[in-house]
Design a protein around this motif. Structure first.
Motif, PDB file in Angstrom:
ATOM      1  N   LEU A 193       0.824  -1.204   0.000  1.00 55.72           N
ATOM      2  CA  LEU A 193       0.000   0.000   0.000  1.00 55.72           C
ATOM      3  C   LEU A 193       0.862   1.258   0.000  1.00 55.72           C
ATOM      4  O   LEU A 193       0.578   2.216  -0.735  1.00 55.72           O
ATOM      5  CB  LEU A 193      -0.927  -0.009   1.219  1.00 55.72           C
ATOM      6  N   ASN A 194       1.926   1.267   0.787  1.00 54.36           N
ATOM      7  CA  ASN A 194       2.798   2.442   0.848  1.00 54.36           C
ATOM      8  C   ASN A 194       3.554   2.647  -0.469  1.00 54.36           C
ATOM      9  O   ASN A 194       3.799   3.788  -0.883  1.00 54.36           O
ATOM     10  CB  ASN A 194       3.788   2.308   2.004  1.00 54.36           C
ATOM     11  N   THR A 195       3.915   1.547  -1.131  1.00 55.39           N
ATOM     12  CA  THR A 195       4.581   1.658  -2.430  1.00 55.39           C
ATOM     13  C   THR A 195       3.665   2.322  -3.445  1.00 55.39           C
ATOM     14  O   THR A 195       4.085   3.209  -4.201  1.00 55.39           O
ATOM     15  CB  THR A 195       5.003   0.265  -2.935  1.00 55.39           C
ATOM     16  N   VAL A 196       2.405   1.919  -3.457  1.00 52.45           N
ATOM     17  CA  VAL A 196       1.448   2.502  -4.398  1.00 52.45           C
ATOM     18  C   VAL A 196       1.195   3.972  -4.066  1.00 52.45           C
ATOM     19  O   VAL A 196       1.072   4.811  -4.958  1.00 52.45           O
ATOM     20  CB  VAL A 196       0.129   1.708  -4.393  1.00 52.45           C
ATOM     21  N   LYS A 197       1.130   4.306  -2.772  1.00 50.49           N
ATOM     22  CA  LYS A 197       0.913   5.695  -2.361  1.00 50.49           C
ATOM     23  C   LYS A 197       2.051   6.600  -2.812  1.00 50.49           C
ATOM     24  O   LYS A 197       1.821   7.724  -3.276  1.00 50.49           O
ATOM     25  CB  LYS A 197       0.764   5.781  -0.839  1.00 50.49           C
ATOM     26  N   THR A 198       3.281   6.135  -2.651  1.00 47.29           N
ATOM     27  CA  THR A 198       4.439   6.996  -2.912  1.00 47.29           C
ATOM     28  C   THR A 198       4.875   6.984  -4.371  1.00 47.29           C
ATOM     29  O   THR A 198       5.381   7.994  -4.876  1.00 47.29           O
ATOM     30  CB  THR A 198       5.623   6.580  -2.015  1.00 47.29           C
ATOM     31  N   THR A 199       4.698   5.852  -5.049  1.00 51.89           N
ATOM     32  CA  THR A 199       5.109   5.763  -6.458  1.00 51.89           C
ATOM     33  C   THR A 199       4.004   5.097  -7.275  1.00 51.89           C
ATOM     34  O   THR A 199       4.189   4.007  -7.830  1.00 51.89           O
ATOM     35  CB  THR A 199       6.422   4.959  -6.602  1.00 51.89           C
ATOM     36  N   PRO A 200       2.836   5.729  -7.366  1.00 52.80           N
ATOM     37  CA  PRO A 200       1.697   5.092  -8.038  1.00 52.80           C
ATOM     38  C   PRO A 200       1.943   4.800  -9.508  1.00 52.80           C
ATOM     39  O   PRO A 200       1.356   3.868 -10.066  1.00 52.80           O
ATOM     40  CB  PRO A 200       0.564   6.104  -7.855  1.00 52.80           C
ATOM     41  N   HIS A 201       2.819   5.579 -10.154  1.00 53.09           N
ATOM     42  CA  HIS A 201       3.032   5.396 -11.592  1.00 53.09           C
ATOM     43  C   HIS A 201       3.608   4.027 -11.929  1.00 53.09           C
ATOM     44  O   HIS A 201       3.523   3.586 -13.084  1.00 53.09           O
ATOM     45  CB  HIS A 201       3.963   6.488 -12.118  1.00 53.09           C
ATOM     46  N   VAL A 202       4.193   3.324 -10.937  1.00 55.58           N
ATOM     47  CA  VAL A 202       4.785   2.017 -11.251  1.00 55.58           C
ATOM     48  C   VAL A 202       3.716   1.029 -11.705  1.00 55.58           C
ATOM     49  O   VAL A 202       4.013   0.067 -12.429  1.00 55.58           O
ATOM     50  CB  VAL A 202       5.570   1.447 -10.052  1.00 55.58           C
ATOM     51  N   LEU A 203       2.467   1.262 -11.306  1.00 57.33           N
ATOM     52  CA  LEU A 203       1.391   0.355 -11.697  1.00 57.33           C
ATOM     53  C   LEU A 203       0.958   0.542 -13.141  1.00 57.33           C
ATOM     54  O   LEU A 203       0.087  -0.187 -13.635  1.00 57.33           O
ATOM     55  CB  LEU A 203       0.186   0.517 -10.769  1.00 57.33           C
ATOM     56  N   GLU A 204       1.533   1.499 -13.835  1.00 57.89           N
ATOM     57  CA  GLU A 204       1.270   1.633 -15.257  1.00 57.89           C
ATOM     58  C   GLU A 204       1.933   0.494 -16.040  1.00 57.89           C
ATOM     59  O   GLU A 204       1.586   0.240 -17.192  1.00 57.89           O
ATOM     60  CB  GLU A 204       1.787   2.982 -15.780  1.00 57.89           C
ATOM     61  N   HIS A 205       2.897  -0.182 -15.416  1.00 59.97           N
ATOM     62  CA  HIS A 205       3.626  -1.257 -16.084  1.00 59.97           C
ATOM     63  C   HIS A 205       2.951  -2.591 -15.823  1.00 59.97           C
ATOM     64  O   HIS A 205       2.710  -2.977 -14.680  1.00 59.97           O
ATOM     65  CB  HIS A 205       5.069  -1.304 -15.581  1.00 59.97           C
ATOM     66  N   ALA A 206       2.640  -3.323 -16.887  1.00 64.92           N
ATOM     67  CA  ALA A 206       1.947  -4.607 -16.766  1.00 64.92           C
ATOM     68  C   ALA A 206       2.738  -5.603 -15.927  1.00 64.92           C
ATOM     69  O   ALA A 206       2.162  -6.360 -15.131  1.00 64.92           O
ATOM     70  CB  ALA A 206       1.682  -5.190 -18.158  1.00 64.92           C
ATOM     71  N   ALA A 207       4.065  -5.610 -16.088  1.00 72.76           N
ATOM     72  CA  ALA A 207       4.890  -6.545 -15.318  1.00 72.76           C
ATOM     73  C   ALA A 207       4.791  -6.273 -13.826  1.00 72.76           C
ATOM     74  O   ALA A 207       4.778  -7.206 -13.021  1.00 72.76           O
ATOM     75  CB  ALA A 207       6.352  -6.452 -15.773  1.00 72.76           C
ATOM     76  N   MET A 208       4.727  -4.995 -13.461  1.00 76.81           N
ATOM     77  CA  MET A 208       4.604  -4.634 -12.051  1.00 76.81           C
ATOM     78  C   MET A 208       3.259  -5.100 -11.492  1.00 76.81           C
ATOM     79  O   MET A 208       3.181  -5.671 -10.399  1.00 76.81           O
ATOM     80  CB  MET A 208       4.747  -3.130 -11.883  1.00 76.81           C
ATOM     81  N   ARG A 209       2.193  -4.863 -12.237  1.00 68.68           N
ATOM     82  CA  ARG A 209       0.871  -5.275 -11.767  1.00 68.68           C
ATOM     83  C   ARG A 209       0.808  -6.790 -11.597  1.00 68.68           C
ATOM     84  O   ARG A 209       0.264  -7.295 -10.621  1.00 68.68           O
ATOM     85  CB  ARG A 209      -0.217  -4.790 -12.725  1.00 68.68           C
ATOM     86  N   LYS A 210       1.381  -7.517 -12.552  1.00 72.70           N
ATOM     87  CA  LYS A 210       1.377  -8.980 -12.462  1.00 72.70           C
ATOM     88  C   LYS A 210       2.202  -9.448 -11.267  1.00 72.70           C
ATOM     89  O   LYS A 210       1.759 -10.317 -10.499  1.00 72.70           O
ATOM     90  CB  LYS A 210       1.926  -9.593 -13.752  1.00 72.70           C
ATOM     91  N   ALA A 211       3.382  -8.883 -11.097  1.00 69.10           N
ATOM     92  CA  ALA A 211       4.248  -9.292  -9.991  1.00 69.10           C
ATOM     93  C   ALA A 211       3.601  -9.002  -8.642  1.00 69.10           C
ATOM     94  O   ALA A 211       3.650  -9.834  -7.723  1.00 69.10           O
ATOM     95  CB  ALA A 211       5.597  -8.579 -10.095  1.00 69.10           C
ATOM     96  N   LEU A 212       2.981  -7.829  -8.516  1.00 65.48           N
ATOM     97  CA  LEU A 212       2.335  -7.473  -7.253  1.00 65.48           C
ATOM     98  C   LEU A 212       1.135  -8.363  -6.974  1.00 65.48           C
ATOM     99  O   LEU A 212       0.941  -8.825  -5.842  1.00 65.48           O
ATOM    100  CB  LEU A 212       1.893  -6.007  -7.286  1.00 65.48           C
ATOM    101  N   GLU A 213       0.322  -8.606  -7.998  1.00 62.99           N
ATOM    102  CA  GLU A 213      -0.863  -9.441  -7.797  1.00 62.99           C
ATOM    103  C   GLU A 213      -0.447 -10.845  -7.367  1.00 62.99           C
ATOM    104  O   GLU A 213      -1.014 -11.408  -6.418  1.00 62.99           O
ATOM    105  CB  GLU A 213      -1.691  -9.496  -9.078  1.00 62.99           C
ATOM    106  N   GLN A 214       0.544 -11.419  -8.022  1.00 63.60           N
ATOM    107  CA  GLN A 214       1.005 -12.756  -7.653  1.00 63.60           C
ATOM    108  C   GLN A 214       1.630 -12.766  -6.259  1.00 63.60           C
ATOM    109  O   GLN A 214       1.460 -13.721  -5.499  1.00 63.60           O
ATOM    110  CB  GLN A 214       1.994 -13.266  -8.693  1.00 63.60           C
ATOM    111  N   ALA A 215       2.333 -11.695  -5.910  1.00 59.17           N
ATOM    112  CA  ALA A 215       2.926 -11.612  -4.576  1.00 59.17           C
ATOM    113  C   ALA A 215       1.850 -11.550  -3.499  1.00 59.17           C
ATOM    114  O   ALA A 215       1.995 -12.147  -2.423  1.00 59.17           O
ATOM    115  CB  ALA A 215       3.844 -10.390  -4.487  1.00 59.17           C
ATOM    116  N   VAL A 216       0.764 -10.824  -3.775  1.00 63.25           N
ATOM    117  CA  VAL A 216      -0.343 -10.758  -2.822  1.00 63.25           C
ATOM    118  C   VAL A 216      -0.970 -12.132  -2.640  1.00 63.25           C
ATOM    119  O   VAL A 216      -1.203 -12.591  -1.517  1.00 63.25           O
ATOM    120  CB  VAL A 216      -1.408  -9.739  -3.286  1.00 63.25           C
ATOM    121  N   TYR A 217      -1.236 -12.836  -3.747  1.00 61.87           N
ATOM    122  CA  TYR A 217      -1.804 -14.177  -3.646  1.00 61.87           C
ATOM    123  C   TYR A 217      -0.883 -15.087  -2.833  1.00 61.87           C
ATOM    124  O   TYR A 217      -1.332 -15.832  -1.957  1.00 61.87           O
ATOM    125  CB  TYR A 217      -2.009 -14.784  -5.033  1.00 61.87           C
TER     126      TYR A 217
END
Length: 340
Positions: free
Chosen positions: A175-199
Motif C-alpha cells: 500500500l505504501n509503495t502505491v501511495k508513494t510511487t503510483p506510476h509504477v502500476l502503469e507497467h503490466a509486469a509490475m501489476r502482475k508481480a504485485l498481484e502474484q505476490a499478494v496471492y
C-alpha cells in the motif's frame, strides 16, 4: 462518489486507482469503500473519525481502514470476491461474526456472505479483497492447494504471530509503495508481480500447506524440470518471468519447482529468477538515456516493486547502484566519437 467529509485525494488511470478519504460520520464513512454495500452504526459516545486508503489493480482491492469509535458494521462485499483482513492495531475487544478476534487473527469474508462486525473502540485494519476464482486458480496451479476447501466455513483464521506479522508488513509495504510511487502500476509486469505476490502472501498465511510431505520425484525428473525451466527462461530472456509463470508453463507446483532447483542447482528458483531479472534491468539501464525512462520505470518494467530492496539486491549483484549504471551509460555515450 460523494463524501460529506474531507476528500483527501484520488488517482485513477486505465490500469489502477488509488483513493484516500477521511470522514467525521460513521454512516458516510461506510460508503467510502468502492463496490461494498455497507451500513455503519456508531455505538460508543464521542466524535467519530474515520480514514480509509484504497488501491485497485488487476483482480485485487487493498484497503486500510481506521476508526476511533465502537462501530457495528453490516453489509457485504462485491460478488465473486474473498476478503482477508488483519488488524494493525486494536484497542479493546471486538467481535467478528460472533467470535472474538485478536491482532493475530485473519478475518475472512466471501462475496455474498453478510458482514457482522462490532469493532473495538480503536481499530486500524488492512485488508485484501480478491477475485475468488482467480485466487483459487492461482492456489491450485502454483501452490497445489484448495484454499476454499481449507477455509471452509471459517470466518476467523487464527494465525501465528510470525505469519500474521509477515502478512501485515507485506500488505503495508504494498500500500505504501502505491501511495508513494503510483506510476509504477502503469507497467503490466509490475501489476502482475504485485498481484502474484499478494496471492502468495495470503496463501502462505493460511493453514499449513507448506508443511506437507516433500514431493517425490527421481533425480532425473527433477533435472528435467530444471532443464525445461532454464530453456523457457532462455527463450524469454527479455521478459520479466515470475515463478508462477514457470509453474504454469511446466505444470508443476511451486514446491516441486523449489525442491527441483535446490537439489539440482542448490539455488531456489526465486533467487535464480531474481538474478535473471536484475540482469535484464542492467541491460536496459545501460541503454536508457535517463530522460525518457528513470531507474524506477525500468525496475517496474521488470517487476521490481520494492525499490529499496531492488537497489540493495542490484548493488550486491553488480557492485554499483542502478543509478550509477544509468549515469555511466550516459557518460559512455557522450564520450563516444561522433558517428561511432
Amino acid at each position: 462518489m460523494t463524501f460529506s467529509a474531507l476528500q483527501e485525494g484520488s488517482m485513477n488511470s486505465e490500469h489502477f486507482s488509488f483513493a484516500a478519504a477521511a470522514s467525521d460520520d460513521a454512516h458516510d464513512h461506510a460508503r467510502s469503500l468502492q463496490h461494498w454495500k455497507q451500513d455503519y452504526e456508531q455505538l460508543s459516545p464521542g466524535r467519530f473519525s474515520g480514514h480509509i486508503e484504497e488501491v485497485w489493480f488487476g483482480n485485487i482491492q487493498i484497503f486500510r481502514e481506521r476508526t476511533n469509535q465502537i462501530v457495528h458494521e453490516a453489509g457485504f462485499p462485491w460478488e465473486g470476491s474473498r476478503t482477508f483482513g488483519i488488524p494493525l492495531e486494536a484497542d479493546g475487544e471486538g467481535w467478528y461474526c460472533g467470535e472474538v478476534f485478536d491482532r493475530n487473527s485473519m478475518l475472512t469474508l466471501k462475496g455474498g456472505d453478510n458482514l457482522d462486525f462490532r469493532t473495538p473502540r480503536l481499530l486500524d485494519i488492512i485488508a485484501v479483497t480478491a477475485d475468488t476464482a482467480t485466487l483459487n486458480d492461482y492456489a491450485r496451479r502454483i501452490e497445489g492447494r484448495d484454499i476454499e476447501a481449507e477455509i471452509g466455513k471459517q470466518r476467523i483464521i487464527q494465525g501465528t504471530p510470525e505469519k500474521a506479522g509477515e502478512l501485515r508488513s507485506f500488505l503495508l509495504t504494498v500500500l505504501n509503495t502505491v501511495k508513494t510511487t503510483p506510476h509504477v502500476l502503469e507497467h503490466a509486469a509490475m501489476r502482475k508481480a504485485l498481484e502474484q505476490a499478494v496471492y502468495g502472501s495470503l496463501i502462505a498465511a493460511i493453514g499449513n500447506g507448506n508443511d506437507a510431505a516433500r514431493p517425490q520425484h527421481t533425480s532425473q525428473a527433477r533435472r528435467q524440470i530444471v532443464d525445461r525451466a532454464r530453456e523457457y527462461m532462455r527463450t524469454h530472456i527479455d521478459e520479466p518471468i515470475t515463478v508462477a509463470d514457470l509453474c504454469a508453463e511446466l505444470e508443476v507446483s511451486r514446491r516441486t519447482l523449489q525442491y527441483s532447483f535446490q537439489d539440482v542447482l542448490e539455488l531456489n528458483p526465486v533467487s535464480f529468477l531474481r538474478a535473471m531479472r536484475l540482469n535484464g534491468v542492467r541491460r536496459a539501464l545501460r541503454k536508457a538515456d535517463g530522460v525518457h525512462e528513470s531507474v524506477a520505470d525500468v525496475a517496474a518494467r521488470w517487476g521490481f516493486w520494492h525499490l529499496s530492496h531492488f537497489a540493495a539486491d542490484y548493488k550486491a549483484m553488480f557492485g554499483e547502484l542502478p543509478s550509477e549504471t544509468l549515469r555511466n551509460g550516459n557518460l559512455r555515450r557522450l564520450a563516444a566519437p561522433t558517428g561511432s
